[in-house]
Each structure stands twice: as C-alpha cells, then as structure tokens.
Design a protein around this motif. Sequence first.
Motif, PDB file in Angstrom:
ATOM      1  N   ASP A   1       0.702  -1.192  -0.019  1.00  0.00           N
ATOM      2  CA  ASP A   1      -0.156   0.010   0.127  1.00  0.00           C
ATOM      3  C   ASP A   1       0.804   1.327   0.063  1.00  0.00           C
ATOM      4  O   ASP A   1       0.574   2.064  -0.894  1.00  0.00           O
ATOM      5  CB  ASP A   1      -0.906  -0.033   1.245  1.00  0.00           C
ATOM      6  CG  ASP A   1      -2.173  -1.049   1.192  1.00  0.00           C
ATOM      7  OD1 ASP A   1      -2.406  -1.490  -0.107  1.00  0.00           O
ATOM      8  OD2 ASP A   1      -2.624  -1.304   2.052  1.00  0.00           O
ATOM      9  N   LEU A   2       1.967   1.512   0.848  1.00  0.00           N
ATOM     10  CA  LEU A   2       2.886   2.679   0.858  1.00  0.00           C
ATOM     11  C   LEU A   2       3.496   2.529  -0.317  1.00  0.00           C
ATOM     12  O   LEU A   2       3.758   3.714  -0.935  1.00  0.00           O
ATOM     13  CB  LEU A   2       3.438   2.478   2.224  1.00  0.00           C
ATOM     14  CG  LEU A   2       2.916   2.587   3.469  1.00  0.00           C
ATOM     15  CD1 LEU A   2       3.845   2.961   4.589  1.00  0.00           C
ATOM     16  CD2 LEU A   2       1.873   3.768   3.480  1.00  0.00           C
TER      17      LEU A   2
ATOM     18  N   ARG B   1       3.476   6.050  -3.377  1.00  0.00           N
ATOM     19  CA  ARG B   1       4.692   6.541  -3.923  1.00  0.00           C
ATOM     20  C   ARG B   1       4.616   6.709  -5.591  1.00  0.00           C
ATOM     21  O   ARG B   1       4.876   7.710  -5.984  1.00  0.00           O
ATOM     22  CB  ARG B   1       6.195   6.047  -3.538  1.00  0.00           C
ATOM     23  CG  ARG B   1       7.178   6.400  -4.092  1.00  0.00           C
ATOM     24  CD  ARG B   1       8.493   5.857  -3.629  1.00  0.00           C
ATOM     25  NE  ARG B   1       9.718   6.696  -4.078  1.00  0.00           N
ATOM     26  CZ  ARG B   1      10.420   5.998  -4.991  1.00  0.00           C
ATOM     27  NH1 ARG B   1      10.183   4.912  -5.448  1.00  0.00           N
ATOM     28  NH2 ARG B   1      11.527   6.784  -5.601  1.00  0.00           N
ATOM     29  N   MET B   2       4.348   5.447  -5.948  1.00  0.00           N
ATOM     30  CA  MET B   2       3.944   5.475  -7.412  1.00  0.00           C
ATOM     31  C   MET B   2       2.849   6.421  -7.663  1.00  0.00           C
ATOM     32  O   MET B   2       2.921   7.050  -8.774  1.00  0.00           O
ATOM     33  CB  MET B   2       3.541   4.037  -7.464  1.00  0.00           C
ATOM     34  CG  MET B   2       4.739   2.909  -7.418  1.00  0.00           C
ATOM     35  SD  MET B   2       6.218   3.535  -8.440  1.00  0.00           S
ATOM     36  CE  MET B   2       7.451   2.581  -7.428  1.00  0.00           C
TER      37      MET B   2
ATOM     38  N   ARG C   1       3.542   9.346 -10.386  1.00  0.00           N
ATOM     39  CA  ARG C   1       2.536   9.405 -11.743  1.00  0.00           C
ATOM     40  C   ARG C   1       2.268  10.977 -11.779  1.00  0.00           C
ATOM     41  O   ARG C   1       2.124  11.564 -12.825  1.00  0.00           O
ATOM     42  CB  ARG C   1       1.506   8.352 -11.647  1.00  0.00           C
ATOM     43  CG  ARG C   1       1.792   7.341 -12.558  1.00  0.00           C
ATOM     44  CD  ARG C   1       0.704   6.335 -12.198  1.00  0.00           C
ATOM     45  NE  ARG C   1      -0.384   6.345 -13.253  1.00  0.00           N
ATOM     46  CZ  ARG C   1      -1.803   6.131 -12.936  1.00  0.00           C
ATOM     47  NH1 ARG C   1      -1.946   5.314 -11.822  1.00  0.00           N
ATOM     48  NH2 ARG C   1      -2.666   6.343 -13.722  1.00  0.00           N
ATOM     49  N   GLU C   2       1.727  11.395 -10.696  1.00  0.00           N
ATOM     50  CA  GLU C   2       1.316  12.815 -10.418  1.00  0.00           C
ATOM     51  C   GLU C   2       2.623  13.908 -10.996  1.00  0.00           C
ATOM     52  O   GLU C   2       2.112  14.859 -11.812  1.00  0.00           O
ATOM     53  CB  GLU C   2       0.519  13.156  -9.229  1.00  0.00           C
ATOM     54  CG  GLU C   2      -0.695  12.272  -9.119  1.00  0.00           C
ATOM     55  CD  GLU C   2      -1.790  12.737  -9.896  1.00  0.00           C
ATOM     56  OE1 GLU C   2      -2.010  14.056 -10.341  1.00  0.00           O
ATOM     57  OE2 GLU C   2      -2.250  11.872 -10.672  1.00  0.00           O
TER      58      GLU C   2
ATOM     59  N   ASP D   1      -9.173   2.911  -6.185  1.00  0.00           N
ATOM     60  CA  ASP D   1      -8.635   1.336  -6.127  1.00  0.00           C
ATOM     61  C   ASP D   1      -8.018   1.087  -7.420  1.00  0.00           C
ATOM     62  O   ASP D   1      -6.950   0.678  -7.714  1.00  0.00           O
ATOM     63  CB  ASP D   1      -9.597   0.528  -5.603  1.00  0.00           C
ATOM     64  CG  ASP D   1      -8.912  -0.712  -4.834  1.00  0.00           C
ATOM     65  OD1 ASP D   1      -8.137  -0.483  -4.224  1.00  0.00           O
ATOM     66  OD2 ASP D   1      -9.786  -1.708  -4.686  1.00  0.00           O
ATOM     67  N   ILE D   2      -8.929   1.439  -8.493  1.00  0.00           N
ATOM     68  CA  ILE D   2      -8.137   1.292  -9.808  1.00  0.00           C
ATOM     69  C   ILE D   2      -6.969   2.065  -9.838  1.00  0.00           C
ATOM     70  O   ILE D   2      -5.956   1.792 -10.799  1.00  0.00           O
ATOM     71  CB  ILE D   2      -9.547   1.767 -11.013  1.00  0.00           C
ATOM     72  CG1 ILE D   2     -10.497   0.485 -10.649  1.00  0.00           C
ATOM     73  CG2 ILE D   2      -8.817   1.588 -12.374  1.00  0.00           C
ATOM     74  CD1 ILE D   2     -11.714   1.047 -11.310  1.00  0.00           C
ATOM     75  N   ASN D   3      -7.019   3.555  -9.820  1.00  0.00           N
ATOM     76  CA  ASN D   3      -6.090   4.407  -9.901  1.00  0.00           C
ATOM     77  C   ASN D   3      -4.675   3.660  -9.108  1.00  0.00           C
ATOM     78  O   ASN D   3      -3.589   3.895  -9.829  1.00  0.00           O
ATOM     79  CB  ASN D   3      -6.106   5.645  -9.351  1.00  0.00           C
ATOM     80  CG  ASN D   3      -5.189   6.697  -9.454  1.00  0.00           C
ATOM     81  OD1 ASN D   3      -4.968   6.897 -10.673  1.00  0.00           O
ATOM     82  ND2 ASN D   3      -4.570   7.318  -8.403  1.00  0.00           N
ATOM     83  N   THR D   4      -4.806   3.488  -8.154  1.00  0.00           N
ATOM     84  CA  THR D   4      -3.834   2.823  -7.493  1.00  0.00           C
ATOM     85  C   THR D   4      -3.072   1.506  -8.085  1.00  0.00           C
ATOM     86  O   THR D   4      -1.923   1.039  -8.268  1.00  0.00           O
ATOM     87  CB  THR D   4      -3.962   2.512  -5.977  1.00  0.00           C
ATOM     88  OG1 THR D   4      -4.335   3.818  -5.346  1.00  0.00           O
ATOM     89  CG2 THR D   4      -2.513   2.283  -5.434  1.00  0.00           C
ATOM     90  N   ALA D   5      -3.778   0.545  -8.544  1.00  0.00           N
ATOM     91  CA  ALA D   5      -3.717  -0.705  -9.116  1.00  0.00           C
ATOM     92  C   ALA D   5      -2.839  -0.455 -10.243  1.00  0.00           C
ATOM     93  O   ALA D   5      -1.878  -1.043 -10.647  1.00  0.00           O
ATOM     94  CB  ALA D   5      -4.822  -1.344  -9.485  1.00  0.00           C
ATOM     95  N   ARG D   6      -3.511   0.692 -11.156  1.00  0.00           N
ATOM     96  CA  ARG D   6      -2.750   1.092 -12.449  1.00  0.00           C
ATOM     97  C   ARG D   6      -1.082   1.513 -12.100  1.00  0.00           C
ATOM     98  O   ARG D   6      -0.276   1.190 -12.919  1.00  0.00           O
ATOM     99  CB  ARG D   6      -3.371   2.338 -12.908  1.00  0.00           C
ATOM    100  CG  ARG D   6      -4.191   1.790 -13.949  1.00  0.00           C
ATOM    101  CD  ARG D   6      -4.742   2.963 -14.925  1.00  0.00           C
ATOM    102  NE  ARG D   6      -5.407   2.787 -15.880  1.00  0.00           N
ATOM    103  CZ  ARG D   6      -6.619   3.073 -16.147  1.00  0.00           C
ATOM    104  NH1 ARG D   6      -7.170   4.187 -15.602  1.00  0.00           N
ATOM    105  NH2 ARG D   6      -7.529   2.707 -17.061  1.00  0.00           N
ATOM    106  N   SER D   7      -1.033   2.231 -11.073  1.00  0.00           N
ATOM    107  CA  SER D   7       0.393   2.583 -10.796  1.00  0.00           C
ATOM    108  C   SER D   7       1.221   1.356 -10.366  1.00  0.00           C
ATOM    109  O   SER D   7       2.212   1.453 -11.228  1.00  0.00           O
ATOM    110  CB  SER D   7       0.292   3.658  -9.490  1.00  0.00           C
ATOM    111  OG  SER D   7      -0.396   4.620  -9.541  1.00  0.00           O
ATOM    112  N   GLY D   8       0.614   0.438  -9.719  1.00  0.00           N
ATOM    113  CA  GLY D   8       1.701  -0.874  -9.566  1.00  0.00           C
ATOM    114  C   GLY D   8       1.588  -1.511 -10.874  1.00  0.00           C
ATOM    115  O   GLY D   8       2.668  -2.098 -11.143  1.00  0.00           O
ATOM    116  N   ALA D   9       0.813  -1.688 -11.664  1.00  0.00           N
ATOM    117  CA  ALA D   9       0.768  -2.412 -12.859  1.00  0.00           C
ATOM    118  C   ALA D   9       1.836  -1.859 -14.019  1.00  0.00           C
ATOM    119  O   ALA D   9       2.669  -2.648 -14.611  1.00  0.00           O
ATOM    120  CB  ALA D   9      -0.616  -2.612 -13.452  1.00  0.00           C
TER     121      ALA D   9
END
Lengths: 401, 372
Positions: free
Chosen positions: A297-298, A302-303, A307-308, B276-284
């Motif tokens: 989660d943390l 950061r990611m 991106r922002e 949730d989708i925004n964050t999952a995208r960052s990870g993917a």
Amino acid sequence: MDFNYSPEEQAFRSEVRAWLADALPEGWGRTVFEPEDEEERAQFRISWERKLFEGGWSGISWPQKYGGRGATLIEQGIFAEECARAQAPEGINVIGRNLAATTLMHHGTEEQRERYLPKILAAEEIWCQCFSEPNAGSDLASSRCRAEADGDDFVINGQKIWTSYAQYSHLGILLARTDQDAPKHKGLSFFVVDMDSPGISVRPLTQITGEQEFNETFFEDVRIPKANLVGDLNDGWRIAMTTLSYERGAEDALARQIRFKQELDLLIENLQDARQGGQKSIDDPAIRQRLAQSIVDLELMRMNCLREFSKAIKGEKPGPESSLMKLYWSHVAQEMFDMSIEVLGPEGLLMQGDSDAVARGRFPLSCMQSRAFTIYSGTSEIQRNIISERVLGLPKEGKRA
Amino acid sequence: MNFDFDDEHYMFQETVRDTLAAEFPIDLLRDGGDPVELDAALWPTLAQIGLFGLMVPEDHGGLGLSPIEFALISEEFGAALVPLTVTDTIVSSLILARFGGAAQVENLEKLALGSLRVACAVYEKDGGYDPAAFATALDDQGRLTGRKLLVAGAARADLLLIVAKDSAGEPALALVEPDRAGISIVRENALDISGDYYRVECADVAVAPGDMIGGGGEAVACLLDMLATAAAQSIAGIGARMLDTTVAYVKEREQFGQPVGAFQAIKHRCADMAVDINTARSGAYYAGWAMAAGEPDERVRAVSMAKAKANRMAVHILREAIQLHGGMGYTWEMALHFHFRRGRFLETLYGSTEFHNERVLAGTLAQLAAER
C-alpha cells in the motif's frame, strides 16, 4: 518511462545528503531527538527551517524569481526523501510553503508575491489557514465569517476553527463572506490577514493525543487593508479550491509517504527482534501478510505520487483528481498504524516514557494521530463527493420532497 | 525519473481499443458465441496491426517494444476480454527473444507475423505457484512427464511452452509441438468462459536438448513474472471498464425520483472504486517498467506488489460492479459476469494475494538486512 535517476538527479541527491549530514547534530535520530515539549519543539522546527533556507534548500521547485531553485518536482521529491532518510525535523511553515505560496503564485498580484514569498522561503513569517468554521466544515462554502468594506479596509467579524499553528503564525490565508446575498459559493473572498492585528484572539484546542496544534481563532472588528484581497472580490471559492488541490496533492503526499515508510520500516525492525508466545513475531504468517499489505500500500502511494509528478511536469494542473490521492493515502496509512499496535502485542500499548515501550512508544501515538488523516483537508466523505461528482460525473444529490 | 508513457504509445493503445471494440464486441459472447471461433476471427486483425510482434526485436520483424508499452495494450486485452492465448503468445515472444538465442530466430519471425500460436503450460494440480514445487519433470533420458492445468488455447497452439524441472531438478522451459507422441490435450470447464482452457498431459514425451530454452530458472521466473504482470495490467483494464459501465448505469437508473448515482450510498462506492483502480494502475505500470529494465530483485518486488494490489482491487471492483447494478447485475443479459469470471480467473491463476505478499515481505526483509 524511466525509474532511473539521471546523473544530474543523482548529483543533486549526493549534494543534499552531504549537506544534511553536516547540518544535523552528531547522533541525530539515534541518541539525539527533537525536544519533547511542544513549544520548544515548535521553536526548534522554526530554527531548522531557517537553517534550510540559509543552506539554499527552501523552495526547491519554486521559480528562481521568487528565490527558489527552479528545480523540478523530481528534485523536490529527492530532497524530501533525503530529509526523511536523515530523519531531519519536519517544518512548521507547511501552510506557508505549500498552501499560501502556491495559491499566491497562481492568483496573487506581483506586489503580493514580492511581499510574501521571500519571507515564506526564509521562514521569517509562519502562516496558518483560516478556512473552516464551527458550522462550515465539510460544507465550507457556507462560511459565515464576514468581511465588510470600510474605506481602505475590510472589517472582519467571525470565528474560524482547526487553525493549526495559529499560535506561532504571523500571517493567515482567510476565506470570508463579502456578499451576503449571493449564492453561497459566489459570495466569498480570499484574503491575507496579519495574525498580529488587533481583534484576533487564538484559543488552543486539545487534540485526542493531548497535543495542542490546532486552535479556535476569533475575529472581532479586525481591519485588513484592501490590498490584502487575493484575486477578485467574491472569487474566493475558486481560489480556495486551488489551495485545497495543493493540500491534497502529490508533493504533500510524497513527503508523507516517506515518513510513513520510515515508521513501517521501524515497525518491521522491532518485529524482527520481538517474540510472541513461542516464536519470533516476524515468523508469524498472519503478521507477515499484514506487513506485506502495508508495504504494498505504501509503495504504491509513492507510485501514485510519481505518476502525478510526471503529469505536472508535462504541464497538467492539479485538479479534483488530487482527491484520489488523498483518499487513498489517508486510509492506507491509518490501516498501517492500526495494524502496528496489533502486531506488537501487549508491549505495543506502552507509550512514551515507559521503559518497556517499543520504539519510544511512537506506534500508539501515531495510531491516535492517524485518526486526523481521514478528516483534515476534507473528510473522506467530502473527497468521495468530489471524486464521484467532479471526476466521474455523477449527479449531485437531489432535493426530494 | 519519468512515470508516464509517450504520446505515441497512448495512440497505439487507442488503436487497439478501437479495433477490439469493432471486432470483438461482448455481445457475441453474451449471445452464445464460442470463444474459439471468436478468437479465430480476431487473430488475423490483431496480427495485421502488428500486435504479436510488439515485443519481438525489430531485426526479427517485430516492433521492438518492451513490457513498458505492453502495459497499455494488456489493459485493453483485459477490458475487452481478449482470450488469454493472445497474451500467452505475446509473452512467449519476450521469453524466446530474451533466452532463446539464435535457435529461436525463425520462431520469432513467425511470431511477429502472427503465424505462430504459443500456449504457456505452467500450473498444476497441487502445485501452487512456486515452480520449485511443480511435479512436471524431465528424467535423465530426456523424457517429460507431468500434467498441466488451464493452458489457454492449447488445442490450437503451434507450440507449447512448458515449465518443467530439468534432469538436474532445476526449473526450466521446454518448447515442443503439441502433436508430439505422449501429449494429450483435453478441454476443461473453467470459470472464465470468454476463453478456452485445456489440460495438457505429457507422458514420456521425448524432449531433445534443442527443445530447451536457455536461461534455466531465470527464464522460468521471467515467464511467470511477465504472466503475472500482464494479469495485473489486464485486471486494471477490467477494473476501469467495470467502473465505466457502473457509472453509466447508476446515472441512468432512477429510483425514489432520482438517478441512484446521486445517492451517497452509491456514489461514494464508485469513488472508492476509482481510487482502487488508480492505485492498481500505478502498480501495474511500474511492474511493466521493472520487467523491461529492473534488476531481478526489483522486478520480483515490483511484479508482486502489482499483482497483490491488482488482486485485491479485482475482488473489490467486481463485487461492487455487480452489486451496484442490483438485480440486473445478476442477469446473463447484463453480461457483467464475463468480466467477473475473467477478473477472478486472472486474480487466482497468476499468484494469489498471499503468495505475492509473501514474496514482497521476503524481499523487503532481505533489503533491510542489506542496508543494516
């Protein structure tokens, strides 16, 4: 896309790291810590901010004409990461740097920028934010604090609340009603107020942690020169939205992410040494799963920030999308701190000053402090309204019979 | 440091999205279309826009792109429910290009043209997710024995890429034709019905040294990580499509005299989906970069973070999408179940949340130990 740092960025990092090593006292973060007394700590933080300024590290991504370095947000991020790595003190003029200054850069006049920005950078003037009122919290647009024109001045009457650091502040950004008859969003104006003005009184509020960061602030016939109006008369709501999008934005979130990650690393470190029942805490599969979830989660917090940043560097301005970030980080950080005291077991409940306390009792304190995350800068419920209406385009709740 | 795609890659993503919308509408599935036939019709169109050569080097006739750019395409595959045999084939091209050496040049050239279908035979009953625990193995005579589950498109494949222990007991990759003696392929009845899946049984199949892809355990790890990355990206696409569908529905559907999307009980849940989708995208996206350019430790960590987050997101979004459609969401006609099936399939097949969490934690502990 490239997650590697350029040679220039790496050189910048080395320079920051060397400066911090030199500027912080010997043994900092291991044997030497910030003062425990709140007042002393505030003064300590102010003097640290002045030291940063003298070292040329204030306003890294600000334009050079306002005294900044004109560096990129990525370098700003590197600086925040290095400060966290060195466990450097946090500043106290967060509202000045992140909110007042950014808002003035967008909406202030050249005179206003020249008057205020250099002293924000130098931490000579500390700022607070006079937005919320007892009856205008989530419904900020229904603010009732009045500003009435009188000769060359506006005269302010009303009450603000949750004004963090008002007791140390020289200046404040103020949202006040200048048109009583207009619809509520259209009758507000945005001002700079001198917090030493006659008629202002500040009363500290005690938080659930016992600390006193925020206050009630009362305005009684307080005179503000007309030159302190920011932007157009009755255009304050739009300007306040700029302020709030920075308050919820990636720069703010990245600095927080680094602090949260440090606390999580510290938790893991303590669990590696701890035992519960017959086994090492770190070998408990259930604890491992919970830790991993917070790590993920943390890291993704950061990611999201990076991106922002990349969007901002391309020229996109922060908008309602910043609520996606704030809603996300406030909840995952709260979950991490909730988890922290649970996985530490009984000794996780001991607080600062107790010799058996884990990590000087910071986890139960952080757990308490983290209640605020989902309330300040707009409650989670308000963030959800913003996301659903302004990002997803869902209709506003109707007025039904 | 730059966490964004180039404009031309967004444009390519749009081309793929438009192509899939035109050639592969979900109505066909809803109306009882066989995914095998749908896939047969779709394949040449995808070949025409060069998709199968996406990660094939340019000197072998491909586009020479990397898993970074594939992220955006993989999202579209998820959103449009493209059969997984397409992803398997594209992922195989990456593995053959990286580890196959000169022996695979001909296959890469065919792959780039779309004239070769590769099926990845990875998972097994009682095998879990760790290839060290898989039973399929070569004996010291070079005979392969084992049974693989849920192999996408295997009956139509030109080649099978099989994860098996070599005669030294190390995980390795064998590339064999499906008609080789000892291989039997049987269609399975799986949760995901927008693709076709098969049990691939190998009984004493003769495997020559030339059938083995180089790279050993690292090649296997890369294949599994790339499949998990693609799954995380496709889940991001599924999530985004389900949110769009749900938002459109709750804007239209009226109860108590207003669109249900005006009620906070509904709109707040849509907001949580978006987060949730925004964050999952960052990870993917990050996992895509790590597959292309990261050191192995960073790659493993990035992939597992992406997949663990995508998994949790999948469960959340798919639950909400059906719930917020009410009774309509439970109908075949509404067709949400196709995405539900595919999403949960991707979630569970390419590493559970617990499996990936454990990899993240182990990596973190190793990293902290190194820093100490």
